[in-house]
Design an enzyme around this catalytic site. Structure first.
Site, PDB file in Angstrom:
ATOM      1  N   LYS A   1      19.585 -11.857  26.027  1.00 43.58           N
ATOM      2  CA  LYS A   1      21.302 -11.866  25.942  1.00 43.58           C
ATOM      3  C   LYS A   1      21.852 -11.698  27.288  1.00 43.58           C
ATOM      4  CE  LYS A   1      20.887 -11.160  20.975  1.00 43.58           C
ATOM      5  NZ  LYS A   1      20.688 -10.413  19.944  1.00 43.58           N
TER       6      LYS A   1
ATOM      7  N   HIS B   1      22.859  -5.744  22.506  1.00 41.65           N
ATOM      8  CA  HIS B   1      24.189  -6.109  22.853  1.00 41.65           C
ATOM      9  C   HIS B   1      24.483  -5.382  23.957  1.00 41.65           C
ATOM     10  CE1 HIS B   1      24.396  -9.416  20.191  1.00 41.65           C
ATOM     11  NE2 HIS B   1      23.899  -8.718  19.234  1.00 41.65           N
TER      12      HIS B   1
ATOM     13  N   SER C   1      25.883  -6.290  16.012  1.00 45.15           N
ATOM     14  CA  SER C   1      25.855  -7.806  16.452  1.00 45.15           C
ATOM     15  C   SER C   1      27.117  -8.457  16.136  1.00 45.15           C
ATOM     16  CB  SER C   1      24.671  -8.271  16.345  1.00 45.15           C
ATOM     17  OG  SER C   1      24.037  -8.198  14.928  1.00 45.15           O
TER      18      SER C   1
HETATM   19  C1  LIG Z   1      19.552 -10.769  19.002  1.00 51.71           C
HETATM   20  C2  LIG Z   1      19.263  -9.334  18.202  1.00 51.71           C
HETATM   21  C3  LIG Z   1      17.740  -9.131  18.139  1.00 51.71           C
HETATM   22  C4  LIG Z   1      16.955 -10.350  18.151  1.00 51.71           C
HETATM   23  O1  LIG Z   1      16.634 -10.501  19.602  1.00 51.71           O
HETATM   24  P1  LIG Z   1      15.894 -11.754  20.163  1.00 51.71           P
HETATM   25  O2  LIG Z   1      15.275 -11.534  21.350  1.00 51.71           O
HETATM   26  O3  LIG Z   1      17.014 -12.899  19.936  1.00 51.71           O
HETATM   27  O4  LIG Z   1      14.770 -12.131  18.988  1.00 51.71           O
HETATM   28  C5  LIG Z   1      17.691  -7.986  17.639  1.00 51.71           C
HETATM   29  N1  LIG Z   1      18.593  -7.030  17.383  1.00 51.71           N
HETATM   30  C6  LIG Z   1      19.829  -7.194  17.720  1.00 51.71           C
HETATM   31  C7  LIG Z   1      20.863  -6.185  17.398  1.00 51.71           C
HETATM   32  C8  LIG Z   1      20.342  -8.429  17.981  1.00 51.71           C
HETATM   33  O5  LIG Z   1      21.654  -8.870  18.317  1.00 51.71           O
END
Ligand SMILES: *Cc1c(COP(=O)(O)O)cnc(C)c1O
Length: 391
Positions: free
Chosen positions: A238, A207, A179
């Site tokens: 996302k 992602h 990320s």
């Molecule tokens: C954003 C993210 C999460 C958390 O997801 P949310 O739905 O925002 O709680 C978990 N793992 C990774 C790699 C992320 O980038």
């Protein structure tokens, strides 16, 4: 209270204070921030679906039909028809027997690892895995061995050493796309290792989902091993533009989590409006518009990354829409972010503990509905501001 205040002052002096910035209006490629229009280069709304009319309409329709709240956790009375429909849709999307929806990616990772892994087991975790995976490893009570980022030789040594005194199960866990660096896990090699050492492989594709692979199935599709990953975790907040997360896996894994996962069991389930929007998001990602949006995103990514690279910037091995610009220490990083914002570009500076000390960065993220000329201008401005920065 005095101590809390002093601690915050201390953080501020070190350039480490975190504060909130409020976006006015819809999460588009440009947003209003403190009364000024800025180019949004730090959202994970990669495909621009968060404000898409199809999703808004689906969310409204689901709310009109099923109401605002789900009223209870899933095991009580909070399982509604839309939960079941979405889980079937996700299982079909990832080609697994079953899927389970969680309230967020954070809740999913903590709940999956806690629910599936016992203290007798061993977890092998990439050094740059997301914080929610780190917390999940802790909650599981299992011994967690952290391997250097993407280092398959180091991982194999650990697996080999543990095999000679194995009592429980092995689980390898990795982000699909990391990320903060935007590079990918070497999934083909990980699959080979997990098969050789009889481990389970869990991929957090927060992602990659919706973005990578010819049909948006994520990092595993792009790297040709979609059917060889045991536990597909992904998020709906996302690229899919909604909220929530999921695990796609064998039926026995899903049934185990329904019985054991604390973040699943002890929390009110997602509301109909979110579920309706998520179903529409999968339709979109799977259709021609999804393919077209992925293509626009790739055009923007390439343009932006190549321009920065030509300017001599270290992009930390990024190969995706997450493009980090390494800046080093907190103070110059936040100064660069402030200057960019003054010039109409919204990029967040990222500091420890999100990234290791000395590896602060501007984390830029591209969207499908940015215009190429905007992306090019933003890259040029970043180069200009980096050159002026006191080092
Ligand atoms: C954003 C993210 C999460 C958390 O997801 P949310 O739905 O925002 O709680 C978990 N793992 C990774 C790699 C992320 O980038």
């Amino acid at each position: 209270m005095r101590k809390l205040k002093n601690d915050l002052e201390l953080l501020k002096g070190q350039g480490m204070l975190r504060t909130l910035k409020t976006v006015a209006g819809v999460q588009g490629p440009k947003v209003m921030l403190e009364g000024h229009e800025v180019l949004l280069l730090c959202s994970n709304n990669y495909l621009g679906l968060a404000g898409h009319p199809d999703l808004i309409e689906a969310s409204c329709a689901a709310t009109m039909r099923f109401g605002v709240g789900s009223g209870a956790s899933r095991l009580v009375s909070g399982t509604m028809e839309l939960h079941e429909q979405l889980e079937q849709r996700i299982a079909a999307f990832k080609n697994t027997e079953a899927a389970l929806v969680f309230n967020s990616g954070y809740a999913a990772n903590t709940g999956i690892l806690q629910g599936l892994v016992d203290p007798a087991d061993v977890i092998f975790s990439d050094q740059l895995n997301h914080a929610s995976i780190i917390d999940g490893c802790q909650l599981s009570g299992a011994r967690t061995l952290v391997y250097p980022h993407r280092d398959m030789a180091a991982l194999e040594s650990l697996l080999q050493a543990e095999s000679s005194r194995r009592h429980g199960r092995f689980l390898i866990v990795t982000d699909g796309v990391f990320s903060m660096d935007g590079d990918m896990a070497p999934l083909a090699e990980l699959v080979a290792l997990k098969e050789r050492y009889e481990a389970l492989l869990m991929v957090d594709d927060a992602h990659g989902t919706g973005v990578l692979g010819a049909t948006g199935r994520g990092t595993a599709e792009l790297l040709g091993c979609l059917d060889r990953v045991d536990l597909h975790m992904g998020t709906l907040g996302k690229a899919l533009g909604c909220f929530g997360a999921y695990l796609a896996a064998d039926r026995v894994v899903i049934d185990t989590l329904i019985n054991r996962s604390r973040s699943f069991i002890f929390s009110t389930s997602l509301p109909p409006g979110v579920l309706g929007a998520a179903l529409a998001a999968f339709d979109l990602v799977d259709g021609p518009e999804g393919a077209q949006r992925r293509q626009s995103l790739e055009v923007n990514r390439k343009l932006f990354a190549e321009r920065l690279q030509q300017g001599g910037v270290d992009l930390c091995g990024s190969a995706t829409q997450i493009v980090p610009v390494l800046t080093g220490e907190p103070v110059p990083t936040m100064e660069a972010a402030r200057r960019l914002l003054d010039a109409g570009i919204f990029i967040q500076g990222i500091r420890p503990p999100t990234v290791p000390a000395g590896r602060c960065r501007l984390r830029a993220t591209l969207m499908a509905d940015h215009r190429p000329d905007e992306v090019r201008a933003a890259a040029d401005l970043i180069l200009e501001i980096l050159a002026e920065l006191p080092r």
